[in-house]
Design a protein around this motif. Structure first.
Motif, PDB file in Angstrom:
ATOM      1  N   GLU A 188       0.824  -1.205   0.000  1.00 28.79           N
ATOM      2  CA  GLU A 188       0.000   0.000   0.000  1.00 28.79           C
ATOM      3  C   GLU A 188       0.862   1.261   0.000  1.00 28.79           C
ATOM      4  O   GLU A 188       0.543   2.241  -0.695  1.00 28.79           O
ATOM      5  CB  GLU A 188      -0.912   0.001   1.232  1.00 28.79           C
ATOM      6  CG  GLU A 188      -1.986  -1.072   1.210  1.00 28.79           C
ATOM      7  CD  GLU A 188      -2.795  -1.098   2.486  1.00 28.79           C
ATOM      8  OE1 GLU A 188      -3.848  -1.746   2.501  1.00 28.79           O
ATOM      9  OE2 GLU A 188      -2.355  -0.462   3.478  1.00 28.79           O
ATOM     10  N   ALA A 206       2.318   1.720  -3.478  1.00 23.68           N
ATOM     11  CA  ALA A 206       1.293   2.216  -4.412  1.00 23.68           C
ATOM     12  C   ALA A 206       0.992   3.689  -4.166  1.00 23.68           C
ATOM     13  O   ALA A 206       0.817   4.474  -5.111  1.00 23.68           O
ATOM     14  CB  ALA A 206       0.025   1.378  -4.272  1.00 23.68           C
ATOM     15  N   PHE A 207       0.967   4.087  -2.889  1.00 19.72           N
ATOM     16  CA  PHE A 207       0.705   5.494  -2.564  1.00 19.72           C
ATOM     17  C   PHE A 207       1.830   6.394  -3.072  1.00 19.72           C
ATOM     18  O   PHE A 207       1.574   7.464  -3.642  1.00 19.72           O
ATOM     19  CB  PHE A 207       0.548   5.641  -1.051  1.00 19.72           C
ATOM     20  CG  PHE A 207       0.428   7.064  -0.595  1.00 19.72           C
ATOM     21  CD1 PHE A 207      -0.737   7.779  -0.805  1.00 19.72           C
ATOM     22  CD2 PHE A 207       1.490   7.701   0.043  1.00 19.72           C
ATOM     23  CE1 PHE A 207      -0.853   9.102  -0.393  1.00 19.72           C
ATOM     24  CE2 PHE A 207       1.389   9.010   0.455  1.00 19.72           C
ATOM     25  CZ  PHE A 207       0.212   9.713   0.247  1.00 19.72           C
ATOM     26  N   GLN A 235       3.821   5.815  -5.552  1.00 18.44           N
ATOM     27  CA  GLN A 235       3.732   5.878  -7.010  1.00 18.44           C
ATOM     28  C   GLN A 235       2.654   6.864  -7.452  1.00 18.44           C
ATOM     29  O   GLN A 235       2.839   7.613  -8.420  1.00 18.44           O
ATOM     30  CB  GLN A 235       3.453   4.490  -7.573  1.00 18.44           C
ATOM     31  CG  GLN A 235       4.633   3.520  -7.461  1.00 18.44           C
ATOM     32  CD  GLN A 235       4.296   2.146  -7.995  1.00 18.44           C
ATOM     33  OE1 GLN A 235       3.166   1.898  -8.428  1.00 18.44           O
ATOM     34  NE2 GLN A 235       5.270   1.243  -7.966  1.00 18.44           N
ATOM     35  N   GLN A 236       1.516   6.874  -6.755  1.00 17.62           N
ATOM     36  CA  GLN A 236       0.468   7.837  -7.103  1.00 17.62           C
ATOM     37  C   GLN A 236       0.931   9.277  -6.874  1.00 17.62           C
ATOM     38  O   GLN A 236       0.639  10.173  -7.674  1.00 17.62           O
ATOM     39  CB  GLN A 236      -0.781   7.551  -6.274  1.00 17.62           C
ATOM     40  CG  GLN A 236      -1.482   6.242  -6.627  1.00 17.62           C
ATOM     41  CD  GLN A 236      -2.670   5.972  -5.725  1.00 17.62           C
ATOM     42  OE1 GLN A 236      -2.960   6.748  -4.821  1.00 17.62           O
ATOM     43  NE2 GLN A 236      -3.346   4.852  -5.963  1.00 17.62           N
ATOM     44  N   VAL A 237       1.649   9.493  -5.752  1.00 20.08           N
ATOM     45  CA  VAL A 237       2.169  10.841  -5.490  1.00 20.08           C
ATOM     46  C   VAL A 237       3.135  11.264  -6.576  1.00 20.08           C
ATOM     47  O   VAL A 237       3.100  12.404  -7.069  1.00 20.08           O
ATOM     48  CB  VAL A 237       2.843  10.879  -4.096  1.00 20.08           C
ATOM     49  CG1 VAL A 237       3.579  12.198  -3.898  1.00 20.08           C
ATOM     50  CG2 VAL A 237       1.817  10.676  -3.002  1.00 20.08           C
ATOM     51  N   TRP A 238       4.011  10.377  -7.004  1.00 21.55           N
ATOM     52  CA  TRP A 238       4.978  10.703  -8.046  1.00 21.55           C
ATOM     53  C   TRP A 238       4.289  11.014  -9.375  1.00 21.55           C
ATOM     54  O   TRP A 238       4.671  11.947 -10.074  1.00 21.55           O
ATOM     55  CB  TRP A 238       5.971   9.556  -8.203  1.00 21.55           C
ATOM     56  CG  TRP A 238       6.986   9.764  -9.283  1.00 21.55           C
ATOM     57  CD1 TRP A 238       7.111   9.074 -10.446  1.00 21.55           C
ATOM     58  CD2 TRP A 238       8.012  10.771  -9.308  1.00 21.55           C
ATOM     59  NE1 TRP A 238       8.145   9.575 -11.190  1.00 21.55           N
ATOM     60  CE2 TRP A 238       8.715  10.615 -10.510  1.00 21.55           C
ATOM     61  CE3 TRP A 238       8.392  11.774  -8.415  1.00 21.55           C
ATOM     62  CZ2 TRP A 238       9.788  11.421 -10.851  1.00 21.55           C
ATOM     63  CZ3 TRP A 238       9.455  12.584  -8.767  1.00 21.55           C
ATOM     64  CH2 TRP A 238      10.144  12.413  -9.968  1.00 21.55           C
ATOM     65  N   LYS A 239       3.253  10.240  -9.712  1.00 22.37           N
ATOM     66  CA  LYS A 239       2.513  10.511 -10.945  1.00 22.37           C
ATOM     67  C   LYS A 239       1.799  11.861 -10.873  1.00 22.37           C
ATOM     68  O   LYS A 239       1.745  12.600 -11.859  1.00 22.37           O
ATOM     69  CB  LYS A 239       1.507   9.392 -11.206  1.00 22.37           C
ATOM     70  CG  LYS A 239       2.135   8.066 -11.597  1.00 22.37           C
ATOM     71  CD  LYS A 239       1.063   7.008 -11.846  1.00 22.37           C
ATOM     72  CE  LYS A 239       1.695   5.665 -12.231  1.00 22.37           C
ATOM     73  NZ  LYS A 239       0.672   4.614 -12.446  1.00 22.37           N
ATOM     74  N   ALA A 240       1.253  12.185  -9.698  1.00 26.52           N
ATOM     75  CA  ALA A 240       0.585  13.484  -9.547  1.00 26.52           C
ATOM     76  C   ALA A 240       1.559  14.634  -9.692  1.00 26.52           C
ATOM     77  O   ALA A 240       1.266  15.655 -10.328  1.00 26.52           O
ATOM     78  CB  ALA A 240      -0.117  13.548  -8.189  1.00 26.52           C
TER      79      ALA A 240
END
Length: 422
Positions: free
Chosen positions: A162, A165-166, A168-173
């Motif tokens: 988790e 995944a979090f 990775q989402q922050v990096w994409k944002a």
């Protein structure tokens, strides 16, 4: 042909041909409507239609202007940079000339001094970064593992999948949000050649403004019709004063931000304190966005090199400085110099960043401030009382920020008629 009281009634076909002035609601003073307008339409609809086509024409003109500016961005951006810097250097040149410096020597001293200061800041920041980033990869890996261990042991009960995944989402944002600024940086120059060309164009433009600003402004004023030159000259005067005030106040605010965050980083033992201060100084020229981004970089550096406790303290320092700027410096200093509402600043920065990235965010507030005072001056109608003999070359806003026309006095950004003038 005749009404109930014996007066002759004029047919509608003749009545609409009488050349009368149109009233604001789309009718003429005697209650009829002008040629080409349906009499059966309600007055409100006619008024809405009259405003609609004018707004559409104005929007089309603005859109065409913005399109031309974007297409010529490699020329417009360097010239705007030169104008913004010249707002600071023209008073310095005038000060040196008043102290018996030759004008050429004063221009050379101001230009070379500015280049020396900028080059010194960049050299200092690059040197400190080169010294402080030794072993950066190992420190980043250690800080990441430490932060992950703290989060996994926290009451949040996160698992490692988790957490990954979090992150990775922050990096994409972050990547998605940074596209606007990356594209804006590319608009300044998509290659090293474009960047060098823009730099040379900015230097040449700045040099000519310092040398022959009066002639440049006289040429701009002469483009307009004779009756409009008083309005153009007066609006240019107050606009130039607003631009100069913005530049001086922005340097003061940026210096206070840089000293506050840089000193706070040094006291907390965060490395790269000097580059952080330089970055905050440069970022503060982009209101709201620049200060937040520079503060975020300081917090990230503290997290990498000093751990999450020092990073939280660094975040507190950044927030404290931003609160002082937002509640003290901006209302008292910037609000006095730039007559733009804070909501207008936010919207201008947002629109500028969407249209032109970093360059748009940088020039959004000064452009909005200059347009605000210029439009206010033209709407005031003071320029109608200016004698035509005072309009031409002699009083250029590029050389004289306070107008000295006989019979007029300066009040803020307004030029009012003196009570003692006869």
């Amino acid at each position: 042909m005749f009404g109930a009281r014996g007066r002759r009634r004029v047919p509608a076909s003749i009545r609409t041909q009488v050349p009368t002035a149109e009233a604001p609601n789309g009718t003429v003073p005697n209650g009829t409507v002008p040629n080409g307008v349906d009499e059966n339409l309600p007055p409100g609809l006619r008024l809405a239609a009259a405003w609609s086509w004018r707004l559409l024409a104005l929007t089309a003109a603005i859109a065409v202007f913005i399109f031309i500016v974007i297409q010529l961005r490699l020329i417009v951006i360097p010239v705007l940079v030169a104008v913004l810097v010249s707002a600071l250097l023209v008073p310095l040149v005038g000060f040196l000339v008043r102290h018996r410096w030759p004008r050429g020597l004063a221009v050379a001293a101001a230009l070379l001094g500015t280049l020396a200061v900028v080059a010194g800041l960049i050299t200092l920041a690059v040197t400190q970064i080169a010294v402080g980033t030794v072993g950066l990869n190992d420190r980043v890996a250690a800080s990441y593992q430490s932060l992950k261990a703290v989060l996994l042991a926290s009451p949040l009960q996160l698992t490692e999948p988790e957490l990954n995944a979090f992150l990775q989402q922050v990096w994409k944002a972050v990547q998605a949000d940074s596209q606007v600024f990356v594209s804006g940086a590319l608009t300044v120059g998509s290659s090293l050649g474009h960047l060098l060309t823009g730099l040379l164009l900015a230097l040449f433009s700045l040099l000519f403004i310092l040398i022959d600003g009066r002639g440049i402004w006289a040429w701009v004023v002469r483009i307009f019709p004779q009756r409009a030159r008083a309005a153009v000259d007066g609006a240019g005067t107050v606009g130039w004063a607003a631009l100069g005030n913005f530049a001086k106040v922005q340097i003061l605010v940026a210096s206070i931000d840089a000293v506050g965050i840089g000193v706070g980083a040094a006291l907390l033992g965060v490395p790269l304190a000097i580059p952080i201060g330089v970055l905050v100084f440069l970022g503060s020229f982009i209101p709201i966005i620049g200060a937040v981004a520079a503060g975020a970089v300081a917090v990230v550096i503290a997290l990498i090199f000093n751990g999450w406790v020092v990073a939280l303290l660094m975040l507190g320092v950044v927030l404290l400085v931003q609160q002082v700027e937002g509640h003290v410096l901006q209302p008292l200093i910037m609000g006095t110099a730039v007559k733009v509402h804070p909501l207008g600043v936010v919207l201008a920065v947002a629109a500028g960043s969407l249209l032109a990235g970093i360059a748009g965010a940088l020039f959004a507030v000064p452009v909005a401030a200059v347009l605000n005072v210029m439009i206010t001056y033209i709407n005031s109608g003071v320029w109608r009382d200016v004698p035509p003999t005072t309009v031409p070359v002699a009083r250029s806003p590029l050389w004289q920020t306070v107008p000295q026309r006989p019979g007029f006095r300066r009040t803020g950004y307004r030029i009012e008629k003196s009570a003692t003038h006869d």
